[in-house]
Design an enzyme around this catalytic site. Structure first.
Site, PDB file in Angstrom:
ATOM      1  N   VAL A 236      46.294 -39.557  46.280  1.00  0.00           N
ATOM      2  CA  VAL A 236      47.462 -40.346  45.859  1.00  0.00           C
ATOM      3  C   VAL A 236      47.365 -41.806  46.283  1.00  0.00           C
ATOM      4  CG1 VAL A 236      49.109 -38.452  45.725  1.00  0.00           C
ATOM      5  CG2 VAL A 236      48.782 -39.662  47.880  1.00  0.00           C
TER       6      VAL A 236
ATOM      7  N   TYR B  80      45.246 -32.846  59.878  1.00  0.00           N
ATOM      8  CA  TYR B  80      45.366 -33.031  58.426  1.00  0.00           C
ATOM      9  C   TYR B  80      45.916 -34.413  58.086  1.00  0.00           C
ATOM     10  CZ  TYR B  80      47.029 -32.336  53.653  1.00  0.00           C
ATOM     11  OH  TYR B  80      47.273 -32.478  52.307  1.00  0.00           O
TER      12      TYR B  80
ATOM     13  N   TYR C 139      44.647 -32.160  40.753  1.00  0.00           N
ATOM     14  CA  TYR C 139      46.033 -31.686  40.742  1.00  0.00           C
ATOM     15  C   TYR C 139      46.299 -30.851  39.479  1.00  0.00           C
ATOM     16  CZ  TYR C 139      46.379 -35.239  44.393  1.00  0.00           C
ATOM     17  OH  TYR C 139      46.179 -35.994  45.505  1.00  0.00           O
TER      18      TYR C 139
ATOM     19  N   SER D 229      43.840 -37.207  49.641  1.00  0.00           N
ATOM     20  CA  SER D 229      43.303 -35.873  49.324  1.00  0.00           C
ATOM     21  C   SER D 229      41.791 -35.845  49.121  1.00  0.00           C
ATOM     22  CB  SER D 229      43.961 -35.310  48.063  1.00  0.00           C
ATOM     23  OG  SER D 229      45.291 -34.963  48.319  1.00  0.00           O
TER      24      SER D 229
ATOM     25  N   LYS E 178      39.774 -33.964  51.542  1.00  0.00           N
ATOM     26  CA  LYS E 178      39.662 -32.503  51.528  1.00  0.00           C
ATOM     27  C   LYS E 178      38.232 -32.053  51.236  1.00  0.00           C
ATOM     28  CE  LYS E 178      44.491 -32.116  50.033  1.00  0.00           C
ATOM     29  NZ  LYS E 178      45.423 -31.936  48.881  1.00  0.00           N
TER      30      LYS E 178
END
Lengths: 288, 288, 288, 288
Positions: free
Chosen positions: C242, C172, C224, C47, C50
């Site tokens: 993660v 992605y 998160y 992530s 991103k």
């Protein structure tokens, strides 16, 4: 089934009862009756009382009720505040707690000396003058009733409780505390099997149309979060209470009351549900 | 009522139909039938097809189904992903879209040449060999079916779709595209009014117990988010589709199909619901 | 902390890594750098990627992004479909998975050869030509990515994915598979500590305003479901993955990357969070 | 911006104020201050009071608080009962109403003569003995406070309110009714810009660590459902009230109070937000 399940223990007055108790009574429209086990023993009828107050509210004025309460299954736990928030203070149906508060609020506005009026109706329907509120139970409910208070004030914030929250809940806690036997209950609800008329006296308690409608509401909303499963297995309009009682109607024929205090996770009597399932299997009396 | 409501317009093949269309057919177990209006005109049966696939799945193995699909009313819009997430990929009942996907997945696993198997059953029940899928409708559904794909992949992420999502949905979009008339439908579902047996042929389609159960599921889950209201007003086990059709069962007596494309906000035919309400008011045929 | 927590195991390529690994790198704007432990070892940035795609999307056109993605904390699990449904296909922020899909969709529309464009940017920012996608990880993500597919098709049903869902998700899954070290990452994100400019080259990656804004989004949405707790304990704009990596920015001063694969329940590196907390306690470098 | 937005009107005492009012005060740690407009005019500080009670609760015992209140952004409307139900009576953070009730309950348990204790602290921090509760506002809040009662009883049903709901809410309604000016507020919160110490007196109000933490909570949870947007546009730890006030902290430098009664949909002062955004744009004082 018998002796299994969890006896409701949120108030002391309910927790002390043996899960091995079992009673059942059937009243036919013809006047015949059949009973078995602990059918004469009194227990706390709890949510079953919601049928009495709904009948009283519908007798007052049928149409205005449904602006303040829905008539759809709730799809979530019976005391949830969530759906109430999404739907702006309008409870989904008259049998979830929030919906029952609104119905009691309507009855409170429509009948002076409300607690007495409810009691007199129940005594008349059961032909039993000794039926009474259990003050100990009502008192316990009041003391542990923070969640009911939360719901009451929440709906009042939307304008959907017209009287004082504490006064409405006092009536509500009393109606739930009514102490009755299977014999009393099966007699009391015969009017729902007979188009709204008590067969013994000919008294029209509610209209035929409203009698059909209450049966429909019982079938789609009467068994907490297990209405679908109950309709699938039993197939009769029914209403349960956490005291372990269940009332079931065979339209046109009979009213049944069953009691056993051990509850399923959904809050319905385990042995009571099993007994009704066996009854329908043997007699074919499902409405489907 | 007639001419009011909104005709489903999410695919072109549905949007072109006049909201003034109205047809109704009644088939008695005795063989008699009564029809009125546009009862011979074919329309897209859409969600009504879920009863056919549920019957096929229950005929395969009744018990394993209910580990993968619930049987409780949904309490929210029929295509909601929310409840699916809270309940870890187990749809609430076989009549919401997600539940119907799981049922079609079960049928896909259990019947080779699944689309053909469904079609043959429907033709046999309707005694009409000309019934067919509408490829244009099925193709349109596929092209606009992103939400159905989302649900399919979501359940697959929980392991609750066993076959390929696109292949299962291909069957699902075809079953929804079935083009039938009121006359076809009322004949096809007579087995649900007759303990699982087609009266004309004596063929046992499903067991008596399963026939009762499908009726119970229709009553508690068959009318999208209006099951309570519909039970209150009509009181018959029923299933609707966004094509404007409704099928209703009077257990032990008859099967009814009605069609009019104008829909209520809940997605049920407005004039169809009104016609069934009038029918019950005049005949007293409510199950309550 | 070290060796505790759960290593991500939803794909084989992530599960095999020892939870005892720990690396940390600090790059100052001045060019100085400090590193410790396994800071040269490559891991899956997941992530954290991103931020790269968000920077690319904001460089294209800042204003139109925020019609398609919100910038509020999610208040629920990072892959939830629920909020997406309540808010009609508009994800709450660019760092939850659904929001990152929309950002990748924007990048997909704006950069031809999208995967190559992302890779070139990352190599340039890190001054490391050897950085590459891990095809094994990308392939594993694709095979287990039913929930991501569900989200993609769900947003497409609202018109909020413009390209083909499978093609957007291919990009992605690749960006998440980027294999980088703490040293690479702390260098790559120096522009967020320096008003959008890479200090070594003077290249303006994004505007000063957008640099502030990405930092604000990292602080309110980057960790998160633990953004509040992380801000309370660490107080630096940060983004976790993660794979066990965390990137943190001290505005005007430095960029920090830390890695240790054992995760908290929220999915953030346990030892990484602890290391950043200690760093802030010793240096007083919290932004508060 | 000025004169736009909706003035809070749920109680008469708030609704009568002109949306054209605007005041702003800046207090530097050095003692300098700058003010403009209606900076001496008193207004109802409402939710800004939650910082005072949170500081008092953290001064009592930091650790036990966070077993009863979370510190994550709420992700939904500030008075929602929904999240409270999902999280079993633990509010998401101390700045949503339910969280503020728990904080006031803690303060109620820890300080005898609670209302007096709060008032003395506020007077001391502001160096203004004339600050007082507005009994008319407090009374109005009580009369319209059914939703707050609902939340209080709901949390009490989970055991998360220890004192009597009505007594806790009496304190809560009073703290919200505090009538203060921009000048008072910007002076009062200087300790949050100065590691917990009032610069003029040297008094340690809370520890440095707790001062950082309150700033972190303000940034992630202080602006109702617009924390992300506000961090994106302004980038300062801030807390707003429906009276139109906003307090913002520049750590290590200054405290800012701004007031204008016209509110955005989220309940934050429109002109106040705009003024803070312009201030940051001109001075570059964002923390990012």
């Amino acid at each position: 089934m018998l002796g299994q399940g969890k006896v409701a223990d949120y108030i002391p007055a309910l927790s002390g009862i043996s899960p091995k108790k079992f009673g059942m009574s059937i009243h036919l429209i013809s006047g015949e009756r059949f009973s078995v086990g602990d059918f004469k023993e009194n227990f706390s009828i709890q949510s079953i009382s919601k049928i009495f107050t709904l009948s009283m509210a519908m007798a007052l004025d049928d149409d205005s009720i449904w602006k303040r309460v829905g008539r759809e299954p709730s799809g979530s736990k019976f005391n949830s505040l969530i759906q109430l928030e999404y739907e702006h203070g309008i409870p989904r149906n008259p049998f979830i707690n929030a919906g029952a508060h609104v119905i009691t609020d309507i009855v409170f506005s429509g009948y002076s000396e409300t607690k007495l009026a409810i009691l007199e109706l129940v005594q008349r329907l059961s032909a039993n003058k000794s039926i009474d509120y259990n003050e100990e139970v009502a008192q316990s409910e009041r003391e542990t009733g923070n969640r009911n208070l939360a719901m009451g004030y929440f709906m009042k914030s939307y304008g959907n409780i017209h009287n004082k929250v504490r006064e409405v809940l006092d009536v509500y806690f009393h109606q739930c505390s009514l102490s009755m036997s299977c014999q009393d209950l099966s007699r009391a609800f015969l009017y729902l099997a007979n188009d709204g008329v008590m067969p013994s006296t000919g008294e029209q308690i509610i209209s035929k149309k409203d009698s059909d409608r209450i049966n429909a509401l019982m079938l789609t909303c009467g068994m907490y979060d297990s209405v679908g499963d109950f309709a699938y297995r039993v197939g009769l309009p029914s209403k349960s209470g956490v005291g372990g009682g269940i009332v079931a109607i065979v339209p046109g024929q009979m009213s049944i009351a069953v009691w056993s205090p051990g509850l399923s996770e959904s809050g319905n009597s385990l042995a009571g549900t099993f007994a009704l399932e066996q009854f329908v299997n043997y007699t074919g009396k499902s409405i489907f």
